[in-house]
Each structure stands twice: as structure tokens, then as C-alpha cells.
Design a protein around this motif. Structure first.
Motif, PDB file in Angstrom:
ATOM      1  N   GLY A 261       0.895  -1.249   0.272  1.00 20.17           N
ATOM      2  CA  GLY A 261      -0.116  -0.021   0.006  1.00 20.17           C
ATOM      3  C   GLY A 261       0.729   1.440   0.116  1.00 20.17           C
ATOM      4  N   ALA A 262       2.063   1.301  -0.640  1.00 19.21           N
ATOM      5  CA  ALA A 262       2.964   2.266  -0.637  1.00 19.21           C
ATOM      6  C   ALA A 262       3.319   2.789  -1.827  1.00 19.21           C
ATOM      7  N   SER A 263       3.825   3.967  -2.339  1.00 20.87           N
ATOM      8  CA  SER A 263       4.187   4.230  -3.392  1.00 20.87           C
ATOM      9  C   SER A 263       5.603   3.798  -4.047  1.00 20.87           C
ATOM     10  N   PRO A 264       5.899   3.870  -5.389  1.00 22.31           N
ATOM     11  CA  PRO A 264       7.261   3.238  -5.457  1.00 22.31           C
ATOM     12  C   PRO A 264       8.481   4.120  -4.743  1.00 22.31           C
ATOM     13  N   ALA A 265       8.091   5.400  -4.649  1.00 19.95           N
ATOM     14  CA  ALA A 265       9.169   6.491  -3.902  1.00 19.95           C
ATOM     15  C   ALA A 265       9.457   5.827  -2.486  1.00 19.95           C
ATOM     16  N   GLN A 266       8.069   5.532  -2.014  1.00 16.07           N
ATOM     17  CA  GLN A 266       8.224   4.977  -0.347  1.00 16.07           C
ATOM     18  C   GLN A 266       9.092   3.839  -0.376  1.00 16.07           C
ATOM     19  N   VAL A 267       8.694   2.805  -1.288  1.00 16.93           N
ATOM     20  CA  VAL A 267       9.198   1.823  -1.258  1.00 16.93           C
ATOM     21  C   VAL A 267      10.829   1.543  -1.404  1.00 16.93           C
ATOM     22  N   ALA A 268      11.343   2.563  -2.382  1.00 14.40           N
ATOM     23  CA  ALA A 268      12.617   2.619  -2.591  1.00 14.40           C
ATOM     24  C   ALA A 268      13.203   3.120  -1.252  1.00 14.40           C
ATOM     25  N   LEU A 269      12.591   4.299  -0.430  1.00 14.19           N
ATOM     26  CA  LEU A 269      13.261   4.634   0.604  1.00 14.19           C
ATOM     27  C   LEU A 269      13.167   3.750   1.838  1.00 14.19           C
ATOM     28  N   ALA A 270      12.209   3.157   1.824  1.00 20.94           N
ATOM     29  CA  ALA A 270      12.066   2.057   2.834  1.00 20.94           C
ATOM     30  C   ALA A 270      13.071   1.009   2.941  1.00 20.94           C
ATOM     31  N   TRP A 271      13.500   0.797   1.505  1.00 21.61           N
ATOM     32  CA  TRP A 271      14.454  -0.467   1.453  1.00 21.61           C
ATOM     33  C   TRP A 271      15.672   0.287   1.920  1.00 21.61           C
ATOM     34  N   LEU A 272      16.077   1.566   1.585  1.00 21.85           N
ATOM     35  CA  LEU A 272      17.319   2.213   2.233  1.00 21.85           C
ATOM     36  C   LEU A 272      17.159   2.138   3.960  1.00 21.85           C
ATOM     37  N   TYR A 273      16.312   2.313   4.454  1.00 22.37           N
ATOM     38  CA  TYR A 273      16.137   2.494   5.907  1.00 22.37           C
ATOM     39  C   TYR A 273      16.516   0.646   6.384  1.00 22.37           C
ATOM     40  N   ALA A 274      15.696  -0.040   5.740  1.00 23.48           N
ATOM     41  CA  ALA A 274      15.922  -1.619   6.053  1.00 23.48           C
ATOM     42  C   ALA A 274      17.325  -1.988   5.889  1.00 23.48           C
ATOM     43  N   GLN A 275      18.152  -1.515   4.742  1.00 20.73           N
ATOM     44  CA  GLN A 275      19.514  -1.744   4.427  1.00 20.73           C
ATOM     45  C   GLN A 275      20.358  -1.373   5.604  1.00 20.73           C
ATOM     46  N   GLY A 276      20.064  -0.006   5.920  1.00 15.40           N
ATOM     47  CA  GLY A 276      20.893   0.488   7.053  1.00 15.40           C
ATOM     48  C   GLY A 276      20.900   0.001   8.198  1.00 15.40           C
ATOM     49  N   GLU A 277      19.714  -0.663   8.549  1.00 11.07           N
ATOM     50  CA  GLU A 277      19.407  -1.454   9.909  1.00 11.07           C
ATOM     51  C   GLU A 277      20.337  -2.748   9.628  1.00 11.07           C
ATOM     52  N   ALA A 278      20.362  -3.230   8.628  1.00  4.22           N
ATOM     53  CA  ALA A 278      20.844  -4.523   8.160  1.00  4.22           C
ATOM     54  C   ALA A 278      22.512  -4.415   8.391  1.00  4.22           C
ATOM     55  N   LEU A 279      22.915  -3.270   7.983  1.00  2.00           N
ATOM     56  CA  LEU A 279      24.405  -2.924   7.882  1.00  2.00           C
ATOM     57  C   LEU A 279      24.995  -2.405   8.994  1.00  2.00           C
ATOM     58  N   GLY A 280      23.968  -1.815   9.890  1.00  2.00           N
ATOM     59  CA  GLY A 280      24.369  -1.479  11.300  1.00  2.00           C
ATOM     60  C   GLY A 280      25.039   0.049  11.436  1.00  2.00           C
ATOM     61  N   LEU A 281      24.248   1.027  10.479  1.00  3.28           N
ATOM     62  CA  LEU A 281      24.626   2.403  10.314  1.00  3.28           C
ATOM     63  C   LEU A 281      23.484   3.087  10.385  1.00  3.28           C
ATOM     64  N   PRO A 282      23.450   4.393  11.037  1.00  5.40           N
ATOM     65  CA  PRO A 282      22.154   5.354  10.560  1.00  5.40           C
ATOM     66  C   PRO A 282      22.202   5.758   9.339  1.00  5.40           C
ATOM     67  N   VAL A 283      20.930   5.822   8.547  1.00  5.50           N
ATOM     68  CA  VAL A 283      20.984   6.166   7.220  1.00  5.50           C
ATOM     69  C   VAL A 283      19.807   7.292   7.108  1.00  5.50           C
ATOM     70  N   VAL A 284      20.152   8.444   6.509  1.00  3.92           N
ATOM     71  CA  VAL A 284      19.194   9.621   6.460  1.00  3.92           C
ATOM     72  C   VAL A 284      18.995  10.036   4.903  1.00  3.92           C
ATOM     73  N   PRO A 285      18.146   9.572   4.072  1.00  2.01           N
ATOM     74  CA  PRO A 285      18.346   9.669   2.496  1.00  2.01           C
ATOM     75  C   PRO A 285      17.707  11.186   2.396  1.00  2.01           C
ATOM     76  N   ILE A 286      18.005  11.837   1.148  1.00  2.00           N
ATOM     77  CA  ILE A 286      17.758  13.030   1.216  1.00  2.00           C
ATOM     78  C   ILE A 286      16.998  13.391  -0.368  1.00  2.00           C
ATOM     79  N   PRO A 287      15.885  12.669  -0.704  1.00  2.00           N
ATOM     80  CA  PRO A 287      15.302  12.859  -1.876  1.00  2.00           C
ATOM     81  C   PRO A 287      14.780  14.357  -2.064  1.00  2.00           C
ATOM     82  N   GLY A 288      15.119  14.688  -3.332  1.00  2.00           N
ATOM     83  CA  GLY A 288      14.618  16.028  -3.686  1.00  2.00           C
ATOM     84  C   GLY A 288      13.444  15.892  -4.329  1.00  2.00           C
TER      85      GLY A 288
END
Length: 339
Positions: A261-288
């Protein structure tokens, strides 16, 4: 609902998602400054208070040399009313247009002068996060970071960041001064930084700020060949000759979005958050974005949760991509080209 916050490194706390100001310059087509300012206010209203710019973003003024600074001036209009609400990031180091063989500087005199110019254009007396945008390759990075550290000591800068550095460069820089954030391109279709830079950032205690987390708009499914032809991507094979083939990535992202129930943009950003958790560092994306509506859509990504199976499917997107991420023919332009 406002977005939550996250600590990057060196005690710097920012909104969990940021805003990439470059989208409000003319690099992807013409923009209206007043509309751009309204989008910035919408971002802050929504709780997206980590605002990223650079001295080189914007259209050069006729008859002038060096960084344009017009994007910083736009951000300065926002800061005039809302400085206390914003975590401000800007950059120095690129001294001309982004072309093959682009010039860079990182010597002490230039660093000091660039900071003063940015402060003037932004209309503020301190920069929260000051990045070396690109390093001067024939100058030891320790010299540039040493000059940046002097700005911290002088109270003109609060935290230091580095953009598109290698793991070796990061380690050398961190030996001079704590590094709060590393900014490089990172998304589910641009993952080269995971091999060396991300582990080095984790070891240095630095957070990661992915730029182009939506693949310069491609991963949203809204980019068209006509828009590509009218902007900075018109000579980039990933977006031109491989445009049709790379739709397979968009289809995958859209498929997961329909399930969640998410947009493609939200999915792509959610993947980055999940990948940051998996790799053990804080991730803050900056979409424009230029759209106030898209600001709210992107911010909603912080609430999206992917299942392990969905995450695994998205992990495979990088194997489908045709064309590299480098916008120039110089391998030195991105970190993986120097590793």
C-alpha cells in the motif's frame, strides 16, 4: 504527522528523512523560485527539517566564475524565517560545472573563503553540517579536513561531512576530526558503496546520507524519456539507451508497493532504511522534489515496513540494472572509481 529524528554521527541529530535542495535548481529543467520556496516550507511544516544544498547548485551568473550559489540563496530565504527549525547542510569543493575533468579545490585558503561565501548567501552565522563535496585529488585529504576543523573551532561550522570519498580517504579524514556523515549516491539500484565505504563509515561512527535515493526519479516510475532529454541525464546511458530495460527495476518496486500500500518512492526509501539497519549504521536519505505533494509522500516512507521476503526481492534489483551511476566519463568522479 511529523517525521521522527535520527542521530547521524558526532552527536548530530536530524530529521529521519532530509530534503535534497539540488532538485530546486535548473539541473532537471526550469524552476520557479517562489514555487521552490513554498516546497521548502512544506517540507519543514511536515517535519523534514534536514535541508541539503551546495555552493555549486544553481545556474551560473553570466560573467562570473566559480560556484553559482543560487541554490544557497534560495535556502537562505527559508532560513530567514525558520533557521531554528532547520538542520542545515551545504558543501564546497567543486569549482566549476559538473563536466568531465571538473575542477576541485580543497586548500586551506579556498575552504575558508568558500565557507564565508556560503554563510553570506545563506544568511546565517553557522552551518550545521559542512561537506567536502569532492576532494582535490592531488592534495592530501588531511589538509582539507584540517582546514574544515578550523572552521569548527571558529564556530562557523558545527559538524563535518564528506561526499563521495573512498574508505581509505574516510579513515584518513576521521583521524584528523570526527566525521558526522558520509554522503554518496546509494539506492537499491546503486549499491557500490556497500562494499567498502559503508563499513568504513560504520567503523568511524559516521552516519550515511544517500543522495539520489530515488535513482534521480527513475525509481518512482514517473520519469519519462522526454524529461530525461531536457535535463542533465540526457547523455547518461542508464537513463537513455537502457531506459526501457531498466523499467524491470521500476516494475519490481511497483509490485512491492502494491503489496504494502505504498508508492514506489516510499518503497525505495523504505529499502534504504532497512538496508541501513541490516548493515548497522544510521541512514538518512535526502530525496529532492519540486512538488509539495511529493514531500509528504516521501516523508511517509519512514512508516513503511518491508517483510523479509520483500526486502530480499528488492535486494535483487541491482542485478537487473544496465548502465553505471557515474554521470561523467572520469572514473575519479565517484568513490568506487578510485577504490
Amino acid at each position: 504527522m511529523s517525521v521522527s529524528t535520527m542521530e547521524l554521527g558526532d552527536g548530530l541529530t536530524v530529521s529521519r528523512i532530509g530534503f535534497g535542495g539540488m532538485a530546486l535548481s535548473d539541473v532537471y529543467g526550469e524552476t520557479n523560485p517562489d514555487d521552490a520556496l513554498r516546497t521548502l516550507h512544506q517540507a519543514v511544516d511536515r517535519g523534514v527539517t534536514f535541508i541539503d544544498t551546495a555552493d555549486v547548485y544553481g545556474e551560473p551568473r553570466p560573467g562570473t566564475e566559480g560556484p553559482a550559489g543560487t541554490n544557497e540563496e534560495l535556502i537562505g530565504r527559508l532560513l530567514a524565517d525558520r533557521r531554528d527549525e532547520v538542520q542545515l547542510a551545504t558543501k564546497f569543493g567543486i569549482t566549476g560545472e559538473v563536466t568531465d575533468g571538473v575542477a576541485t579545490r580543497g586548500d586551506r585558503a579556498y575552504v575558508r573563503a568558500a565557507c564565508e561565501a556560503s554563510l553570506r548567501r545563506l544568511g546565517t552565522d553557522v552551518i550545521d553540517l559542512y561537506y567536502m563535496h569532492r576532494r582535490q585529488l592531488d592534495l592530501p585529504i588531511e589538509e582539507t579536513v584540517g582546514a574544515m576543523a578550523e572552521l569548527v573551532a571558529a564556530g562557523k561550522v558545527r559538524h563535518l561531512g564528506l561526499s563521495e570519498v573512498t574508505a581509505t580517504e574516510l579513515r584518513a579524514a576521521a583521524a584528523v576530526h570526527p566525521i558526522a556523515a558520509i554522503q554518496s549516491e546509494w539506492s537499491l539500484w546503486s549499491r557500490d558503496v556497500e562494499a567498502r565505504v559503508v563499513p568504513a563509515a560504520r567503523a568511524a561512527g559516521a552516519g550515511f546520507v544517500p543522495y539520489s535515493p530515488l535513482g534521480r526519479g527513475f525509481l518512482t516510475g514517473t520519469l519519462t524519456p522526454e524529461r530525461v532529454a531536457g535535463g542533465m541525464l540526457r547523455d547518461h546511458p542508464r537513463f537513455t539507451e537502457h531506459f526501457a530495460a531498466n523499467q524491470r527495476v521500476v516494475d519490481l518496486v511497483r509490485e512491492v508497493g502494491e503489496e504494502t500500500g505504498a508508492s514506489p518512492a516510499q518503497v525505495a526509501l523504505a529499502w534504504l532504511y532497512a538496508q541501513g539497519e541490516a548493515l548497522g549504521l544510521p541512514v538518512v536519505p535526502i530525496p529532492g522534489t519540486r512538488s509539495a505533494k511529493r514531500v509528504s509522500e516521501n516523508a511517509g516512507a519512514v512508516e513503511v515496513r518491508l517483510t523479509a521476503e520483500q526486502k530480499a526481492r528488492l535486494d535483487g534489483a541491482a542485478d537487473l540494472v544496465q548502465g553505471g551511476r557515474n554521470l561523467t566519463t572520469s572514473a575519479d568522479w565517484i568513490s568506487s572509481g578510485r577504490e
